[in-house]
Design a protein around this motif. Structure first.
Motif, short mmCIF file in Angstrom:
data_model
loop_
_atom_site.label_atom_id
_atom_site.label_comp_id
_atom_site.label_asym_id
_atom_site.label_seq_id
_atom_site.Cartn_x
_atom_site.Cartn_y
_atom_site.Cartn_z
N PRO A 151 106.62 90.19 -4.18
CA PRO A 151 106.04 90.31 -3.43
C PRO A 151 104.51 90.18 -3.89
CG PRO A 151 107.23 91.90 -2.09
CD PRO A 151 108.47 90.88 -3.59
N HIS A 152 103.85 89.92 -3.64
CA HIS A 152 102.19 89.66 -4.41
C HIS A 152 101.72 90.68 -3.58
CE1 HIS A 152 98.93 88.67 -6.80
NE2 HIS A 152 99.72 88.96 -8.01
N PRO A 153 100.90 91.36 -4.19
CA PRO A 153 99.38 92.65 -3.48
C PRO A 153 98.51 91.45 -2.95
CG PRO A 153 100.04 93.55 -5.43
CD PRO A 153 101.14 92.41 -5.64
N VAL A 154 98.25 90.38 -3.64
CA VAL A 154 97.33 89.47 -2.70
C VAL A 154 97.95 88.28 -2.22
CG1 VAL A 154 95.14 87.40 -3.04
CG2 VAL A 154 95.74 89.41 -5.03
N LEU A 155 99.23 88.04 -2.44
CA LEU A 155 98.98 86.98 -1.38
C LEU A 155 99.63 88.17 -0.29
CD1 LEU A 155 101.83 84.74 -3.95
CD2 LEU A 155 99.08 84.43 -2.55
N ILE A 156 100.51 89.03 -0.03
CA ILE A 156 100.43 89.79 0.91
C ILE A 156 99.29 90.54 1.85
CG2 ILE A 156 101.43 92.31 1.94
CD1 ILE A 156 103.73 90.45 0.78
N ASP A 157 98.32 90.81 1.14
CA ASP A 157 97.26 91.11 1.35
C ASP A 157 96.67 89.49 3.13
OD1 ASP A 157 96.72 93.59 1.06
OD2 ASP A 157 95.12 92.53 -0.61
N LEU A 158 97.13 88.10 2.69
CA LEU A 158 96.33 87.25 2.99
C LEU A 158 97.83 86.99 3.90
CD1 LEU A 158 96.02 85.20 -0.34
CD2 LEU A 158 94.31 85.37 1.55
N ALA A 159 98.73 87.33 4.06
CA ALA A 159 99.55 87.79 5.00
C ALA A 159 99.88 87.69 6.31
CB ALA A 159 101.77 87.54 4.42
N LEU A 160 99.31 89.49 5.67
CA LEU A 160 98.58 90.13 6.80
C LEU A 160 97.58 89.85 7.49
CD1 LEU A 160 98.89 93.24 5.15
CD2 LEU A 160 100.25 93.12 6.62
N GLU A 161 96.79 88.98 7.03
CA GLU A 161 95.38 88.39 7.22
C GLU A 161 96.23 87.57 9.29
OE1 GLU A 161 92.41 86.86 5.16
OE2 GLU A 161 92.19 88.93 3.94
N VAL A 162 96.67 86.60 8.42
CA VAL A 162 97.27 85.86 9.57
C VAL A 162 98.54 86.05 10.80
CG1 VAL A 162 99.09 84.07 9.51
CG2 VAL A 162 97.47 84.05 7.95
N LEU A 163 99.29 87.59 9.86
CA LEU A 163 99.99 88.47 11.12
C LEU A 163 99.26 88.83 12.42
CD1 LEU A 163 103.19 89.65 11.73
CD2 LEU A 163 102.63 90.88 10.21
N HIS A 164 98.14 89.05 11.68
CA HIS A 164 97.21 90.50 12.84
C HIS A 164 97.02 89.28 13.84
CE1 HIS A 164 97.52 94.06 11.36
NE2 HIS A 164 96.83 93.73 10.45
N GLU A 165 95.99 87.90 13.40
CA GLU A 165 96.44 86.85 13.78
C GLU A 165 97.12 86.48 15.09
OE1 GLU A 165 91.85 84.82 12.95
OE2 GLU A 165 93.80 84.59 11.00
N ASP A 166 98.17 86.34 14.62
CA ASP A 166 99.92 85.57 15.18
C ASP A 166 99.83 86.83 16.62
OD1 ASP A 166 99.24 83.53 14.83
OD2 ASP A 166 101.39 83.82 12.17
N LEU A 167 99.70 88.45 15.69
CA LEU A 167 100.50 89.56 16.62
C LEU A 167 98.84 89.35 18.14
CD1 LEU A 167 101.54 91.56 14.54
CD2 LEU A 167 102.62 90.00 16.15
N ASP A 168 97.44 89.26 17.94
CA ASP A 168 97.09 88.97 18.50
C ASP A 168 97.18 87.91 19.82
OD1 ASP A 168 95.66 91.43 17.44
OD2 ASP A 168 94.00 90.42 16.81
N VAL A 169 97.84 87.05 19.04
CA VAL A 169 98.56 86.01 20.59
C VAL A 169 99.70 86.59 21.35
CG1 VAL A 169 99.22 83.61 20.04
CG2 VAL A 169 97.08 84.16 19.53
N ASN A 170 100.18 86.75 20.84
CA ASN A 170 101.83 87.34 21.02
C ASN A 170 101.32 88.37 21.47
OD1 ASN A 170 104.12 89.39 21.18
ND2 ASN A 170 105.17 87.63 20.30
#
Length: 237
Positions: A151-170
């Motif tokens: 895990p790299h902090p910057v990449l995890i931050d980017l993944a979290l941005e995607v995750l929040h958008e995906d969860l909004d759809v879900n």
């Protein structure tokens, strides 16, 4: 239409194609440990917009929009038997894509494989929906580790941005009633999965005349390593 919806350009010679849908917060690279072929069937990881090599594109916004755009892209690749596989939240756009194909009179999947997900009329159901920011971060770090990375902090931050958008759809997705698909459905249960039970997936029996339930050994993330028994199950010829 912008974007390449598949991680690799499909070959011209496979006996069939298996289109694999990633779940919330990640992209097609989640299938990096899978083979490119299963018994002559080409494995085709689907790449949604808004992540990885499509990070500059806007998010798809809804599973219905996801399906509509993907179907247009897939038209040239429906020239031979094909199937869909989706695990957890990835099963929902796989289902919606199957619905879209039926609505537009295009070929239906030879098999729809649903892994560890409730039926659309029982949605939403996702453990991530109840987690706070730090818990979601821990989940993303764990997922990277399970896939053999660090895990790299910057990449995890980017993944979290995607995750929040995906969860909004879900969070807002739900079918008011079951929809009959023209092809068969196989529901995959993981025997050590603590996130969803076989009983919670019972609603899928209303979605096709032919619905089969198959139990596979392992936990919720076992599919990431492409276990042989799973690959044998997905060989739909």
């Amino acid at each position: 239409m912008a974007g390449n919806w598949l991680l690799r350009r499909p070959r011209t010679d496979p006996v069939g194609r298996l289109f694999c849908f990633p779940y919330s917060g990640v992209g097609a690279s989640m299938f990096s440990r899978w083979p490119e072929e299963i018994d002559g069937i080409e494995v085709c990881p689907v790449q949604p917009p808004g992540r990885e090599n499509r990070s500059r594109e806007p998010h798809y916004g809804s599973y219905e929009r996801f399906a509509a755009d993907l179907v247009e892209y897939l038209r040239p690749y429906l020239d031979r038997p094909f199937a869909f596989f989706g695990h957890c939240a990835g099963a929902l756009p796989a289902f919606e894509t199957a619905c879209r194909l039926a609505e537009t009179g295009l070929p239906a999947p030879s098999q729809l494989y649903i892994s560890a997900q409730v039926a659309p009329h029982d949605c939403p159901h996702d453990r991530y929906l109840d987690l706070d920011e730090e818990e979601l971060r821990a989940e993303m770090c764990n997922l990277v580790t399970l896939r053999g990375g660090t895990p790299h902090p910057v990449l995890i931050d980017l993944a979290l941005e995607v995750l929040h958008e995906d969860l909004d759809v879900n969070r807002v997705y739900r079918r008011p009633a079951p929809v009959r698909l023209p092809g068969p459905v196989t529901v995959l249960e993981w025997t050590d999965d603590t996130e969803i039970s076989l009983e919670q997936m019972a609603g899928w029996r209303h979605y096709s005349e032919t619905v089969e339930y198959t139990a596979l050994p392992g936990g919720h993330f076992e599919f990431l390593s492409a276990p042989p028994l799973l690959l044998k199950t997905l060989s739909f010829r």
